[in-house]
Motif scaffolding. Structure first.
Motif, PDB file in Angstrom:
ATOM      1  N   MET A 143      37.576  40.166  35.506  1.00  0.00           N
ATOM      2  CA  MET A 143      38.214  41.381  34.997  1.00  0.00           C
ATOM      3  C   MET A 143      37.587  42.587  35.670  1.00  0.00           C
ATOM      4  SD  MET A 143      38.438  42.803  31.093  1.00  0.00           S
ATOM      5  CE  MET A 143      36.665  43.060  31.007  1.00  0.00           C
ATOM      6  N   LEU A 144      38.424  43.506  36.126  1.00  0.00           N
ATOM      7  CA  LEU A 144      37.954  44.716  36.787  1.00  0.00           C
ATOM      8  C   LEU A 144      37.857  45.845  35.775  1.00  0.00           C
ATOM      9  CD1 LEU A 144      37.398  46.200  39.547  1.00  0.00           C
ATOM     10  CD2 LEU A 144      39.802  46.813  39.487  1.00  0.00           C
ATOM     11  N   THR A 145      36.757  46.565  35.811  1.00  0.00           N
ATOM     12  CA  THR A 145      36.643  47.751  34.980  1.00  0.00           C
ATOM     13  C   THR A 145      36.995  48.965  35.809  1.00  0.00           C
ATOM     14  OG1 THR A 145      34.344  48.186  35.523  1.00  0.00           O
ATOM     15  CG2 THR A 145      34.761  46.709  33.680  1.00  0.00           C
ATOM     16  N   PRO A 146      37.520  50.016  35.188  1.00  0.00           N
ATOM     17  CA  PRO A 146      37.740  51.254  35.938  1.00  0.00           C
ATOM     18  C   PRO A 146      36.406  51.896  36.291  1.00  0.00           C
ATOM     19  CG  PRO A 146      38.121  51.590  33.600  1.00  0.00           C
ATOM     20  CD  PRO A 146      37.919  50.112  33.789  1.00  0.00           C
ATOM     21  N   ALA A 147      36.471  52.928  37.073  1.00  0.00           N
ATOM     22  CA  ALA A 147      35.238  53.644  37.420  1.00  0.00           C
ATOM     23  C   ALA A 147      34.506  54.050  36.159  1.00  0.00           C
ATOM     24  CB  ALA A 147      35.566  54.869  38.270  1.00  0.00           C
ATOM     25  N   ILE A 148      33.179  53.931  36.189  1.00  0.00           N
ATOM     26  CA  ILE A 148      32.356  54.164  35.016  1.00  0.00           C
ATOM     27  C   ILE A 148      31.531  55.430  35.212  1.00  0.00           C
ATOM     28  CG2 ILE A 148      30.518  53.198  33.577  1.00  0.00           C
ATOM     29  CD1 ILE A 148      31.273  50.454  34.784  1.00  0.00           C
ATOM     30  N   ASP A 192      33.005  44.422  38.747  1.00  0.00           N
ATOM     31  CA  ASP A 192      34.043  43.394  38.865  1.00  0.00           C
ATOM     32  C   ASP A 192      33.444  42.078  38.417  1.00  0.00           C
ATOM     33  OD1 ASP A 192      36.864  43.041  40.454  1.00  0.00           O
ATOM     34  OD2 ASP A 192      35.681  41.203  40.548  1.00  0.00           O
ATOM     35  N   ALA A 193      34.245  41.244  37.778  1.00  0.00           N
ATOM     36  CA  ALA A 193      33.761  39.918  37.371  1.00  0.00           C
ATOM     37  C   ALA A 193      34.941  38.984  37.185  1.00  0.00           C
ATOM     38  CB  ALA A 193      32.945  39.998  36.088  1.00  0.00           C
ATOM     39  N   ASP A 194      34.721  37.704  37.447  1.00  0.00           N
ATOM     40  CA  ASP A 194      35.761  36.698  37.249  1.00  0.00           C
ATOM     41  C   ASP A 194      35.097  35.326  37.185  1.00  0.00           C
ATOM     42  OD1 ASP A 194      38.358  35.709  36.935  1.00  0.00           O
ATOM     43  OD2 ASP A 194      38.547  35.279  39.074  1.00  0.00           O
ATOM     44  N   THR A 195      35.709  34.427  36.463  1.00  0.00           N
ATOM     45  CA  THR A 195      35.223  33.045  36.372  1.00  0.00           C
ATOM     46  C   THR A 195      36.409  32.093  36.415  1.00  0.00           C
ATOM     47  OG1 THR A 195      33.334  33.715  35.023  1.00  0.00           O
ATOM     48  CG2 THR A 195      33.900  31.385  35.005  1.00  0.00           C
ATOM     49  N   ILE A 196      36.285  31.045  37.223  1.00  0.00           N
ATOM     50  CA  ILE A 196      37.289  29.986  37.289  1.00  0.00           C
ATOM     51  C   ILE A 196      36.587  28.695  36.899  1.00  0.00           C
ATOM     52  CG2 ILE A 196      38.988  28.809  38.738  1.00  0.00           C
ATOM     53  CD1 ILE A 196      38.937  31.273  40.572  1.00  0.00           C
ATOM     54  N   GLY A 197      36.535  28.423  35.604  1.00  0.00           N
ATOM     55  CA  GLY A 197      35.786  27.276  35.103  1.00  0.00           C
ATOM     56  C   GLY A 197      36.242  25.950  35.660  1.00  0.00           C
ATOM     57  N   ALA A 198      37.528  25.857  36.020  1.00  0.00           N
ATOM     58  CA  ALA A 198      38.035  24.603  36.567  1.00  0.00           C
ATOM     59  C   ALA A 198      37.354  24.239  37.879  1.00  0.00           C
ATOM     60  CB  ALA A 198      39.547  24.702  36.778  1.00  0.00           C
ATOM     61  N   ARG A 239      37.002  45.562  47.617  1.00  0.00           N
ATOM     62  CA  ARG A 239      38.022  46.599  47.784  1.00  0.00           C
ATOM     63  C   ARG A 239      38.482  47.143  46.433  1.00  0.00           C
ATOM     64  NH1 ARG A 239      39.738  47.146  52.946  1.00  0.00           N
ATOM     65  NH2 ARG A 239      39.349  45.423  54.400  1.00  0.00           N
ATOM     66  N   ARG A 240      38.585  46.270  45.428  1.00  0.00           N
ATOM     67  CA  ARG A 240      38.987  46.732  44.097  1.00  0.00           C
ATOM     68  C   ARG A 240      37.956  47.700  43.521  1.00  0.00           C
ATOM     69  NH1 ARG A 240      40.460  41.186  43.172  1.00  0.00           N
ATOM     70  NH2 ARG A 240      38.578  40.847  41.921  1.00  0.00           N
ATOM     71  N   MET A 241      36.668  47.374  43.688  1.00  0.00           N
ATOM     72  CA  MET A 241      35.626  48.258  43.169  1.00  0.00           C
ATOM     73  C   MET A 241      35.660  49.605  43.869  1.00  0.00           C
ATOM     74  SD  MET A 241      32.277  45.910  42.319  1.00  0.00           S
ATOM     75  CE  MET A 241      31.885  45.533  44.032  1.00  0.00           C
ATOM     76  N   LEU A 242      35.810  49.600  45.177  1.00  0.00           N
ATOM     77  CA  LEU A 242      35.870  50.860  45.914  1.00  0.00           C
ATOM     78  C   LEU A 242      37.058  51.699  45.452  1.00  0.00           C
ATOM     79  CD1 LEU A 242      34.997  49.521  49.469  1.00  0.00           C
ATOM     80  CD2 LEU A 242      33.636  51.174  48.176  1.00  0.00           C
ATOM     81  N   GLY A 277      27.627  38.889  43.716  1.00  0.00           N
ATOM     82  CA  GLY A 277      27.136  37.532  43.524  1.00  0.00           C
ATOM     83  C   GLY A 277      28.288  36.586  43.262  1.00  0.00           C
ATOM     84  N   PHE A 278      28.150  35.346  43.722  1.00  0.00           N
ATOM     85  CA  PHE A 278      29.221  34.365  43.545  1.00  0.00           C
ATOM     86  C   PHE A 278      28.632  32.966  43.635  1.00  0.00           C
ATOM     87  CE2 PHE A 278      28.789  35.663  47.932  1.00  0.00           C
ATOM     88  CZ  PHE A 278      28.670  34.450  48.609  1.00  0.00           C
ATOM     89  N   GLY A 279      29.189  32.037  42.885  1.00  0.00           N
ATOM     90  CA  GLY A 279      28.688  30.668  42.967  1.00  0.00           C
ATOM     91  C   GLY A 279      29.169  29.810  41.821  1.00  0.00           C
ATOM     92  N   SER A 280      28.295  28.914  41.371  1.00  0.00           N
ATOM     93  CA  SER A 280      28.663  27.910  40.382  1.00  0.00           C
ATOM     94  C   SER A 280      29.318  28.546  39.175  1.00  0.00           C
ATOM     95  CB  SER A 280      27.422  27.120  39.963  1.00  0.00           C
ATOM     96  OG  SER A 280      27.743  26.151  39.007  1.00  0.00           O
ATOM     97  N   GLY A 281      30.361  27.890  38.714  1.00  0.00           N
ATOM     98  CA  GLY A 281      31.030  28.388  37.522  1.00  0.00           C
ATOM     99  C   GLY A 281      32.542  28.200  37.468  1.00  0.00           C
ATOM    100  N   LEU A 282      33.296  28.448  38.531  1.00  0.00           N
ATOM    101  CA  LEU A 282      32.966  29.328  39.664  1.00  0.00           C
ATOM    102  C   LEU A 282      32.938  30.767  39.163  1.00  0.00           C
ATOM    103  CD1 LEU A 282      35.284  27.796  42.397  1.00  0.00           C
ATOM    104  CD2 LEU A 282      32.804  27.654  42.348  1.00  0.00           C
ATOM    105  N   SER A 283      31.800  31.416  39.249  1.00  0.00           N
ATOM    106  CA  SER A 283      31.635  32.763  38.725  1.00  0.00           C
ATOM    107  C   SER A 283      31.366  33.750  39.848  1.00  0.00           C
ATOM    108  CB  SER A 283      30.471  32.814  37.727  1.00  0.00           C
ATOM    109  OG  SER A 283      30.759  32.038  36.585  1.00  0.00           O
ATOM    110  N   GLN A 284      31.859  34.964  39.658  1.00  0.00           N
ATOM    111  CA  GLN A 284      31.590  36.041  40.597  1.00  0.00           C
ATOM    112  C   GLN A 284      31.377  37.323  39.819  1.00  0.00           C
ATOM    113  OE1 GLN A 284      35.523  35.500  42.609  1.00  0.00           O
ATOM    114  NE2 GLN A 284      35.754  37.704  42.259  1.00  0.00           N
ATOM    115  N   SER A 285      30.514  38.175  40.357  1.00  0.00           N
ATOM    116  CA  SER A 285      30.151  39.398  39.650  1.00  0.00           C
ATOM    117  C   SER A 285      29.744  40.455  40.663  1.00  0.00           C
ATOM    118  CB  SER A 285      29.001  39.110  38.682  1.00  0.00           C
ATOM    119  OG  SER A 285      28.732  40.200  37.854  1.00  0.00           O
TER     120      SER A 285
END
Length: 336
Positions: free
Chosen positions: A1-6, A185-191, A236-239, A314-322
């Motif tokens: 999930m992407l957050t807007p500028a903080i 930015d963060a996302d997880t694809i548990g599958a 790019r989304r964060m920028l 960061g990205f890796g097992s989960g598959l998680s990214q942050s």
């Protein structure tokens, strides 16, 4: 999930790092498995990694990184009111590594806990620290990324044993008049969990057996395809969320998994590789520790300067990214 500028009221004000003394070189590995220095460097960009001694655990490395931070920056350790440790390789399931850090420095009245988001862990911990500071309940939080991956590396598997090393990095996130955290930015694809894992109390995933007997197992090809596709899109989304563009980005600091992955990400972002900060060449893939190690290397070398726009991912097992887009606020190589 992407957050807007903080509009954040927190910034990073201190940094430290620590790695074990023992070096495991590519030539050392060539005596253990069918590989050689040229092949490893060409495929990964790694030349050596640090390995914890038999009596050296995650807490020892984390304490070493915090001690380095406190030695370099004028700070009363008693003013720290939070400790978050990102790790997949704690000394024990409990108590937490964070509680051992608290004990070592006598930080009383201090929140302390570990979190596990594998290679995305350090950035996820920074996001968490920022949120805690924004509540007003906490003012100074240590965020530590630490791993002793050598404990769970199969040194008979040449596809994984060439990658992993041990180390720790720590930063201080504290309340500030002007915030430095701009977008996340963060996302997880548990599958995708079975693509990179270490089995534990359970040796199955949704009824499918897991191999490795507690050692790291990785489908490198599939993880590569996922990461080099998703990370550039997320940066790019964060920028965009922060109202910035790629030309304004001073430094890209991805998880140091593999130099070929970093090269592919930079190519997809039209970003010169010279603007990427990594730590894998001399420390290997240190999972949650790789990003803070890369940051501290750049601070010590004078590359990373106050005011720089920096994207951590960061990205890796989960598959998680942050990910985090932030304005670097540390003033110099040795102090504030």
């Amino acid at each position: 999930m992407l957050t807007p500028a903080i509009t954040s009221q927190a910034s990073i004000t201190a940094i430290g790092s620590f790695v074990p003394e023992r070096r495991l070189t590519n030539d050392d590995l060539s005596a253990m498995v069918d590989t050689n220095n040229e092949w490893i460097v060409r495929r990964t960009g790694i030349r050596e990694r640090r390995i914890a001694s038999p009596g050296e655990f995650a807490s020892h490395l984390a304490i070493g990184a915090v001690r380095d931070l406190l030695d370099r920056y004028p700070l009363d350790s008693g003013s720290i009111d939070g400790i978050i440790v990102a790790t997949t390789t704690p000394d024990s399931p409990f108590p937490s590594v964070a509680s051992r850090v608290q004990e070592a420095f006598g930080m009383n009245g201090c929140l302390a806990f570990d979190m596990n988001s594998a290679c995305a862990g350090f950035v996820s911990a920074l996001q968490t620290a920022n949120g805690l500071v924004l509540t007003g309940a906490y003012r100074r939080i240590l965020v530590i990324g630490v791993e002793t991956l050598s404990r769970i590396t199969d040194y008979t598997d040449r596809s994984t044993c060439i990658l992993f090393g041990d180390g720790a990095g720590a930063v201080l996130v504290e309340h500030a008049a002007q915030g430095a955290f701009l977008a996340s930015d963060a996302d997880t694809i548990g599958a995708g969990g079975p693509l990179v894992y270490a089995s534990g109390l359970s040796d199955e995933w949704n009824g499918q057996p897991l191999a490795g007997e507690g050692k790291i197992v990785q489908n490198g090809r599939e993880v590569y395809k996922w990461a080099v596709t998703q990370v550039p899109l997320a940066v790019r989304r964060m920028l965009e969320a922060a109202g910035a563009d790629m030309e304004e980005l001073d430094w890209f600091v991805p998880h140091s998994a593999n130099m070929r992955m970093v090269e592919a990400m930079c190519e997809r972002m039209d970003l010169p590789l010279s603007r990427a900060l990594t730590s894998m060449e001399w420390f290997g893939n240190t999972s949650a520790a790789s990003i803070p190690l890369a940051l501290d290397l750049a601070v010590r070398e004078g590359k990373l300067q106050a005011g720089n726009l920096v994207a951590l991912y960061g990205f890796g097992s989960g598959l998680s990214q942050s990910g985090l887009l932030l304005r670097w606020t540390i003033q110099s190589k040795t102090g504030r």
